[in-house]
Design a protein around this motif. Structure first.
Motif, PDB file in Angstrom:
ATOM      1  N   UNK A 203      14.138  -8.887  -6.109  1.00 40.84           N
ATOM      2  CA  UNK A 203      14.109  -9.210  -7.541  1.00 40.84           C
ATOM      3  C   UNK A 203      12.781  -9.833  -7.958  1.00 40.84           C
ATOM      4  N   UNK A 204      12.174 -10.665  -7.096  1.00 37.51           N
ATOM      5  CA  UNK A 204      10.941 -11.352  -7.487  1.00 37.51           C
ATOM      6  C   UNK A 204       9.699 -10.487  -7.265  1.00 37.51           C
ATOM      7  N   UNK A 205       9.850  -9.331  -6.668  1.00 41.44           N
ATOM      8  CA  UNK A 205       8.737  -8.394  -6.534  1.00 41.44           C
ATOM      9  C   UNK A 205       8.320  -7.928  -7.938  1.00 41.44           C
ATOM     10  N   UNK A 206       7.029  -8.094  -8.326  1.00 38.81           N
ATOM     11  CA  UNK A 206       6.592  -7.624  -9.650  1.00 38.81           C
ATOM     12  C   UNK A 206       6.844  -6.135  -9.822  1.00 38.81           C
ATOM     13  N   UNK A 207       7.310  -5.757 -11.018  1.00 41.96           N
ATOM     14  CA  UNK A 207       7.694  -4.368 -11.289  1.00 41.96           C
ATOM     15  C   UNK A 207       6.676  -3.630 -12.150  1.00 41.96           C
ATOM     16  N   UNK A 208       5.649  -4.314 -12.631  1.00 37.49           N
ATOM     17  CA  UNK A 208       4.660  -3.678 -13.496  1.00 37.49           C
ATOM     18  C   UNK A 208       4.017  -2.489 -12.773  1.00 37.49           C
ATOM     19  N   UNK A 209       3.951  -1.307 -13.398  1.00 35.43           N
ATOM     20  CA  UNK A 209       3.396  -0.119 -12.733  1.00 35.43           C
ATOM     21  C   UNK A 209       1.961  -0.319 -12.234  1.00 35.43           C
ATOM     22  N   UNK A 210       1.150  -1.042 -13.005  1.00 35.22           N
ATOM     23  CA  UNK A 210      -0.231  -1.290 -12.571  1.00 35.22           C
ATOM     24  C   UNK A 210      -0.260  -2.155 -11.322  1.00 35.22           C
ATOM     25  N   UNK A 211       0.629  -3.131 -11.269  1.00 32.65           N
ATOM     26  CA  UNK A 211       0.703  -4.003 -10.088  1.00 32.65           C
ATOM     27  C   UNK A 211       1.073  -3.176  -8.855  1.00 32.65           C
ATOM     28  N   UNK A 212       2.074  -2.339  -8.990  1.00 31.13           N
ATOM     29  CA  UNK A 212       2.534  -1.530  -7.860  1.00 31.13           C
ATOM     30  C   UNK A 212       1.433  -0.580  -7.401  1.00 31.13           C
ATOM     31  N   UNK A 213       0.686  -0.008  -8.362  1.00 30.06           N
ATOM     32  CA  UNK A 213      -0.413   0.904  -8.023  1.00 30.06           C
ATOM     33  C   UNK A 213      -1.499   0.173  -7.234  1.00 30.06           C
ATOM     34  N   UNK A 214      -1.880  -1.008  -7.678  1.00 31.02           N
ATOM     35  CA  UNK A 214      -2.898  -1.779  -6.966  1.00 31.02           C
ATOM     36  C   UNK A 214      -2.383  -2.245  -5.612  1.00 31.02           C
ATOM     37  N   UNK A 215      -1.115  -2.598  -5.550  1.00 28.89           N
ATOM     38  CA  UNK A 215      -0.520  -3.037  -4.290  1.00 28.89           C
ATOM     39  C   UNK A 215      -0.542  -1.893  -3.269  1.00 28.89           C
ATOM     40  N   UNK A 236      -9.288  -6.238  -5.613  1.00 27.67           N
ATOM     41  CA  UNK A 236      -7.890  -5.883  -5.866  1.00 27.67           C
ATOM     42  C   UNK A 236      -6.996  -7.117  -5.738  1.00 27.67           C
ATOM     43  N   UNK A 237      -7.235  -7.934  -4.715  1.00 26.21           N
ATOM     44  CA  UNK A 237      -6.421  -9.140  -4.518  1.00 26.21           C
ATOM     45  C   UNK A 237      -6.550 -10.085  -5.706  1.00 26.21           C
ATOM     46  N   UNK A 238      -7.770 -10.262  -6.213  1.00 27.36           N
ATOM     47  CA  UNK A 238      -7.982 -11.137  -7.368  1.00 27.36           C
ATOM     48  C   UNK A 238      -7.244 -10.622  -8.598  1.00 27.36           C
ATOM     49  N   UNK A 239      -7.241  -9.309  -8.768  1.00 28.65           N
ATOM     50  CA  UNK A 239      -6.613  -8.752  -9.962  1.00 28.65           C
ATOM     51  C   UNK A 239      -5.109  -8.612  -9.833  1.00 28.65           C
ATOM     52  N   UNK A 240      -4.584  -8.558  -8.612  1.00 24.77           N
ATOM     53  CA  UNK A 240      -3.136  -8.695  -8.437  1.00 24.77           C
ATOM     54  C   UNK A 240      -2.694 -10.084  -8.891  1.00 24.77           C
TER      55      UNK A 240
END
Length: 483
Positions: A203-215, A236-240
Motif C-alpha cells: 500500500x505504501x509503494x508510490x503508485x505514480x506512473x512516473x515514479x514507477x518508470x524511474x524506479x 534518478x534517486x534524487x528525483x524519486x
C-alpha cells in the motif's frame, strides 16, 4: 481467603465489582507459546511474559532517542501493557521475514536499506526463527524486545519515507515555498493497526506512473546518454525523492514550469494543451543537482537570482505593464548604467521617483546618491523589460511570468538569464489558454497592439494553479525519461 472476607463483609455486589475490574484489564498474550509454536525453540517455553514486559519497558526508555516518532511508540506500548504487537501478530507464518526482505529492496527507491535498520532486523529475525539460535531466557527477552522496537520504528520511517519523502525540502533549498503535505498523527497510527503486513507494505509503494518508470530504470541500471552510470543513478534517486514529496498538482487544470528544463506546460484534464520555452533565474552553475547538492551537509546552496520553487494561483493579467524595478536591480545595475551614460534612463523609458514622487533626473548628482534614495519605474512600451504582458500570482518572492523584448535567449539550450522571474516564449498563446477565446482574450490582443500603450489589469474569471518546480529527471509525454 481474601475473596471470602470481602463477600462476608461487603456482600456479593463487591465480588461482582472485583470481577468487573479484572475484566477491564487487557488480556496479555502468551509470548512464549506463540514463539515456540512457530519456531520449536524450547527456550521460548520458559519465557515469562511479566519478565519480558520489564525488559521491554526498560529498553524502550533507553532507546527513545534512536526511534522514529518515539513519543507515539511509547504511548502505544504503555496503553497496551507493553504487548509485543508485531512479534505476536507477524511471527506466525513467517510474515515478519517479509519485512527484512522488503527493506533489502530499498535501493530500488534510491534509498539505503540501513535507513530502516535492515541488517539488524534481518539478523534478529533469522535468530528468532532459528530452532536453536537463542540459548537462554535472558537472550530471548532482549532479542524479542529489540526486534519489536525496531519493527515499530522502521515501519513508521519506511511508510513515511515512501509516502512523504526522506528529507524536508525546505531544509535543502533556500528558496522553496511550495505547499508540501506532511504526515499527521492518523498516518503514523496506521502502523499500529496493521493486520496484513505484506498488504501494508504494498500500500505504501508510490503508485505514480512516473515514479514507477524511474524506479524501473534504476533497477535495470539504465544509463542516460552523456552521463555515467553513477551520475544517472544519482539523478534518478534524487528525483524519486522529489516525486515522494506531496507538492504535486491536485487539480485537472494547472500551469507547470520546470525551472531545470526551461519549459512551461499548460495542462488540462491530464493533457498538455500548450508547451513553450521559458527563461529563468540566472546562476553561475546550471547543474545544481549534480554540482551543488552536498550529501554530507544535505544542502543546495542558492545562487543569486535563482527562480524560487513555489505554488500559487494566477489571478490577473496586466497588459502593457509598468515595471517597478526592484531595489536590488536598481542599485546593482541601473545606477551604474546612469553613471556611465547620462541618456540611459531616457533611452530606456525609465522614470525616477523619490518618496513616491516623480523627479527630474537631470538634477540628480548620481555620483553621490546612496542606496534606496531613489526608486525607478519603466513605462509601458516596446522596450519594457516585461514586454507586453505580465501574469500575476501571489508569492513572497515577487516573481511572475511575463513577455520580454529579449528574444535571443530563447534560442539557447541553457536559458537561465533572468533576475528570477519567468520569461515566456509565447505569451499571447498562454493568455489564450488561460482566458479561452472570447471577450477578455480579444481585449488582451487589442491592448497589446495599441500604439500608445496604457497599463491595464484583466482578471481571470477562474484562478489557475501554477507550480514553479525544479525537476532534473522526468518522464515526458511520450513516456521517455529525460535528464
Amino acid at each position: 481467603m481474601y475473596i471470602k472476607q470481602v463477600i462476608k463483609r461487603y456482600g456479593i455486589l463487591s465480588l461482582v465489582f472485583l470481577a468487573t475490574l479484572q475484566s477491564c484489564k487487557k488480556s496479555r498474550s502468551d509470548i512464549g507459546a506463540v514463539l515456540f509454536k512457530e519456531t520449536k525453540n524450547k527456550v521460548f517455553k520458559k519465557v515469562d511474559s511479566a519478565a519480558y514486559y520489564k525488559v521491554f519497558s526498560e529498553m524502550l526508555a533507553t532507546s527513545k532517542d534512536s526511534l522514529s516518532s518515539p513519543q507515539l511508540i511509547e504511548n502505544f506500548y504503555k496503553q497496551n501493557n507493553y504487548e509485543p504487537y508485531f512479534i505476536v501478530n507477524f511471527v506466525p507464518k513467517e510474515q515478519l521475514r517479509h519485512l527484512a526482505e522488503r527493506y533489502s529492496q530499498a535501493s530500488s527507491h534510491g534509498l539505503n536499506p540501513e535507513y530502516f535498520h535492515y541488517s539488524e532486523i534481518k539478523t534478529l529475525t533469522d535468530k528468532i526463527y532459528g530452532k536453536k539460535n537463542i540459548k537462554t531466557k535472558e537472550e530471548a527477552y532482549r532479542d524479542i524486545a529489540r526486534l519489536e522496537l525496531l519493527t515499530a520504528s522502521s515501519l513508521i520511517s519506511y511508510s513515511t519515507t515512501l509516502q512523504y519523502g526522506l528529507v524536508n525540502p525546505r531544509k535543502i533549498f533556500a528558496r522553496y515555498y511550495m505547499k508540501t503535505e506532511k504526515p499527521d498523527s492518523s498516518f503514523y497510527k496506521k502502523v499500529f493497526a496493521i493486520t496484513d503486513l505484506i498488504s501494508f507494505l504494498d500500500e505504501v509503494q508510490p503508485k505514480d506512473p512516473s515514479y514507477i518508470k524511474l524506479q524501473e530504470a534504476l533497477n535495470n541500471n539504465f544509463v542516460y546518454a552523456g552521463l555515467s552510470p553513477q551520475e544517472t543513478k544519482k539523478v534518478i534517486a534524487l528525483n524519486l525523492e522529489r516525486l515522494r514529496w506531496k507538492n504535486k498538482p491536485a487539480t485537472d487544470r494547472y500551469v507547470w514550469v520546470n525551472i531545470a528544463d526551461y519549459t512551461l506546460k499548460y495542462v488540462e484534464d491530464g493533457k498538455t494543451n500548450l508547451s513553450m520555452k521559458v527563461c529563468v533565474g540566472k546562476g553561475p552553475d546550471q547543474e545544481p543537482e549534480l554540482a551543488d547538492y552536498d550529501e554530507s551537509e544535505g544542502a543546495v546552496r542558492p545562487h543569486n537570482h535563482q527562480t524560487p520553487q513555489l505554488n500559487s494561483e494566477i489571478y490577473n493579467v496586466q497588459v502593457n505593464p509598468v515595471w517597478n524595478i526592484p531595489e536590488s536591480i536598481a542599485k546593482g545595475e541601473i545606477v551604474d548604467h546612469v553613471r556611465k551614460d547620462q541618456y540611459y534612463l531616457a533611452n530606456n523609458n525609465i522614470d525616477v521617483y523619490r518618496n513616491g514622487k516623480k523627479v527630474d533626473n537631470d538634477n540628480i548628482d548620481w555620483s553621490e546618491i546612496s542606496d534606496g534614495t531613489y526608486s525607478f519605474k519603466q513605462a509601458p512600451g516596446d522596450d519594457n523589460a516585461l514586454g507586453k504582458i505580465k501574469f500575476q500570482f501571489l508569492n513572497a518572492s515577487n516573481v511572475y511570468l511575463h513577455d520580454t523584448p529579449a528574444q535571443a535567449p530563447f534560442m539557447l539550450d541553457v536559458r537561465a538569464v533572468s533576475h528570477g522571474c519567468v520569461r515566456l516564449e509565447k505569451p499571447l498563446d498562454f493568455a489564450r489558454a488561460l482566458f479561452g477565446d472570447g471577450e477578455k482574450y480579444n481585449l488582451v490582443k487589442k491592448e497589446v497592439a495599441e500604439s500608445t500603450p496604457t497599463s491595464r489589469d484583466i482578471a481571470l474569471s477562474e484562478k489557475v494553479p501554477i507550480y514553479l518546480d525544479y525537476v532534473t529527471c522526468f518522464v515526458d509525454d511520450n513516456g521517455q525519461i529525460q535528464i
